[in-house]
Write an enzyme that holds these catalytic residues in place. Sequence first.
Site, mmCIF file in Angstrom:
data_model
loop_
_atom_site.group_PDB
_atom_site.id
_atom_site.type_symbol
_atom_site.label_atom_id
_atom_site.label_comp_id
_atom_site.label_asym_id
_atom_site.label_seq_id
_atom_site.Cartn_x
_atom_site.Cartn_y
_atom_site.Cartn_z
ATOM 1 N N TYR A 48 -15.643 8.911 -32.207
ATOM 2 C CA TYR A 48 -14.784 8.818 -33.402
ATOM 3 C C TYR A 48 -14.923 10.092 -34.219
ATOM 4 O O TYR A 48 -16.037 10.522 -34.506
ATOM 5 C CB TYR A 48 -15.215 7.622 -34.266
ATOM 6 C CG TYR A 48 -14.156 6.550 -34.294
ATOM 7 C CD1 TYR A 48 -12.898 6.830 -34.800
ATOM 8 C CD2 TYR A 48 -14.411 5.275 -33.812
ATOM 9 C CE1 TYR A 48 -11.914 5.858 -34.810
ATOM 10 C CE2 TYR A 48 -13.428 4.306 -33.819
ATOM 11 C CZ TYR A 48 -12.183 4.603 -34.329
ATOM 12 O OH TYR A 48 -11.213 3.654 -34.338
ATOM 13 N N GLU A 50 -12.862 10.948 -37.310
ATOM 14 C CA GLU A 50 -11.938 10.978 -38.450
ATOM 15 C C GLU A 50 -12.224 12.176 -39.338
ATOM 16 O O GLU A 50 -13.385 12.491 -39.620
ATOM 17 C CB GLU A 50 -12.070 9.683 -39.261
ATOM 18 C CG GLU A 50 -11.264 8.567 -38.642
ATOM 19 C CD GLU A 50 -11.801 7.196 -38.978
ATOM 20 O OE1 GLU A 50 -13.026 7.028 -38.886
ATOM 21 O OE2 GLU A 50 -10.998 6.319 -39.314
ATOM 22 N N ASP A 194 12.332 19.354 -33.835
ATOM 23 C CA ASP A 194 11.566 18.591 -32.857
ATOM 24 C C ASP A 194 11.868 19.214 -31.498
ATOM 25 O O ASP A 194 12.952 19.032 -30.945
ATOM 26 C CB ASP A 194 12.009 17.121 -32.915
ATOM 27 C CG ASP A 194 11.319 16.258 -31.867
ATOM 28 O OD1 ASP A 194 10.717 16.823 -30.935
ATOM 29 O OD2 ASP A 194 11.396 15.027 -31.976
ATOM 30 N N THR A 221 5.995 17.057 -28.541
ATOM 31 C CA THR A 221 5.021 16.383 -27.700
ATOM 32 C C THR A 221 4.378 17.472 -26.837
ATOM 33 O O THR A 221 4.878 18.599 -26.763
ATOM 34 C CB THR A 221 5.682 15.335 -26.782
ATOM 35 O OG1 THR A 221 6.789 15.938 -26.127
ATOM 36 C CG2 THR A 221 6.148 14.132 -27.568
ATOM 37 N N LYS A 224 5.821 17.142 -21.937
ATOM 38 C CA LYS A 224 7.077 17.246 -21.171
ATOM 39 C C LYS A 224 7.105 18.603 -20.465
ATOM 40 O O LYS A 224 6.351 18.797 -19.520
ATOM 41 C CB LYS A 224 8.261 17.020 -22.108
ATOM 42 C CG LYS A 224 8.229 15.619 -22.749
ATOM 43 C CD LYS A 224 9.435 15.365 -23.614
ATOM 44 C CE LYS A 224 9.455 13.935 -24.136
ATOM 45 N NZ LYS A 224 8.871 13.780 -25.475
ATOM 46 N N ARG A 230 -0.276 13.331 -22.646
ATOM 47 C CA ARG A 230 0.584 12.647 -23.605
ATOM 48 C C ARG A 230 0.014 12.901 -24.995
ATOM 49 O O ARG A 230 -1.129 12.561 -25.270
ATOM 50 C CB ARG A 230 0.596 11.135 -23.337
ATOM 51 C CG ARG A 230 1.098 10.747 -21.971
ATOM 52 C CD ARG A 230 2.547 11.102 -21.798
ATOM 53 N NE ARG A 230 3.393 10.335 -22.672
ATOM 54 C CZ ARG A 230 3.998 9.201 -22.332
ATOM 55 N NH1 ARG A 230 3.844 8.724 -21.124
ATOM 56 N NH2 ARG A 230 4.748 8.548 -23.179
HETATM 57 N N1 DSN Z 1 10.791 8.970 -24.393
HETATM 58 C C1 DSN Z 1 11.065 10.367 -24.606
HETATM 59 C C2 DSN Z 1 12.154 10.852 -23.731
HETATM 60 O O1 DSN Z 1 12.281 10.310 -22.654
HETATM 61 O O2 DSN Z 1 12.872 11.760 -24.086
HETATM 62 C C3 DSN Z 1 11.328 10.676 -26.011
HETATM 63 O O3 DSN Z 1 10.466 9.980 -26.822
#
Ligand code: DSN
Length: 411
Positions: A48, A50, A194, A221, A224, A230
Site C-alpha cells: 500500500y 497512499e 484524451d 491509458t 493500447k 492496463r
Molecule cells: N474500452 C476502450 C476502447 O475499446 O476504446 C475505451 O475505454
Amino acid sequence: MIKYDPISAEILKNEELRQLNEMELIASENYTSIDVQTALGSILTNKYSEGYPGKRYYAGQEFTDQAENLAIERAKRLFNCKFANVQPLSGAPANFATLLALLKPGQKIMGMSLSHGGHLTHGSEPSFTSTVWKSVQYGVDPETGLINYDDLKKIAEKEKPDLILAGFSAHSRSLDWKKFKEIADSIGAYTMADIAHIAGFVATGQLENPLDHGFDVVTTTTHKTLRGPRGGLILTNHEDLSKKINFAVFPGFQGGPHMNNVLAKAIAFNEALQPEFKTYTKQVIKNAQTLANELKNLGVEIITDGTDNHIVLFNCLSSFNIGGKQAQLALEQAGLSTNKNTIPNETRSPFDPSGIRLGTAAMTTRGFKEAEFKKVAELIDQVLKNPENPDVLDNIKNEVKAICKLHPLPH
Ligand code: DSN
C-alpha cells in the site's frame, strides 16, 4: 504459472491459447512484454502506498518511491512534458480525476459524442461525468465522418463550456489540436486531450502532441498503442494544475495506487523510448492503411474513407447487409477478435450497431506487416459474406490458427 488452484490455472491456460490462436484486432488491445507482465505479477501488489513519493501514509516505501519516480521521469521524457501523474488505475479514472481537478461540480464540459466515436467519460449520458458536470456534446460531419471545426466553434460559442475535451475511442483521423485550442481560448475554456488510443504515436512523433499546442492537460491509458500495462496517466506542463491533479487523483478520487502497475508502466515507458518502438508505431499505421485500402478494394464502406492511426472503422450493414452483433460473432467464430461499434449517424442500438472497429496495434506486435494485413482483409470479407456458414468459418479459423503459429506472442 498458477500452482495450487487448478480451476484458475485452467482458465489462464485457455486464455493463453485463445490469445495464441486468434488474431487480436480490437483497437484498444495489445500484447505486453514479459518484463511488463513480470512487474504486474510481482510482490509489489502486496504494498500500500497512499500518497506520493517522499510523502506517504504507510511505512516501507523506499522501493515504491523509486518505482514511482522512475515511472514519472520516463513518462515526462516520453511525452516531453513537465509533470506526470502515473497513479490512475485506468483511463476512466484518469479522466474523472482530471475533470475533478479542473472544474467544480456543475460546470460544463464539451466532448465528442459516444456514438460519433467519443468515450463514455467525455460527458456521455450514462457516465458519471455527465451527472457531476453539465455536458454538451459535439459530433462529426454526417457526410465525411470528420470533425467540422466551424460547427464545433458554433457549439462552443453558444454553450460556453468550461472545458473542451478532444479525443476519441473510435475515430480514425487526426484531430486538429491547434483549432481545438483556438476555439477553447476564444471562450476561456480549459483544453483537455484524451490520447488513449494514439499515445504510442504521440510518444514517437508519428502524431502531434496536444501539449505542444498548449493543451492544459493530456490523459491517456497506457495499454493500447503504448503497449504497457492496463493503466492511466495524466500529463501537464502547468505546475498549478499538476498540484490540483495530484490532489484529485489522491485523495480526491482514488486510494492507494497499484504499485505493481506503476512499475510495469515504468518498464513500458522505457520500452517506448527505444528506437524499435518508433519503428513499430510506424508499421502499425502502415498496416492500418493497408487494411483500410484492401477492405475498400473489396467494396467495404470505410468510415472517413481511410485512417491516420491504427483504427479502421467500417459499416458492415451497408457493406455486407449484417449488423455489428452478428458480424462480431461470425468473426470471433473464425478466430478474428474485433468489436461491434456505432458509426457516425448511427440508427441502431449500441448492442447491435452498424459498424465494426478494427485495430492493427496488437498484430503488428506479433510481426504482421502489409502482406499479412492484406490477408486479414480477405479473411474478414470471406467471413462477413458467409456469416452463417459453419464450414467457411471453421476453415478460416484453421487458417487463422496456422498464420498465428508463425507469429507467436512476444514472450
Ligand atoms: N474500452 C476502450 C476502447 O475499446 O476504446 C475505451 O475505454
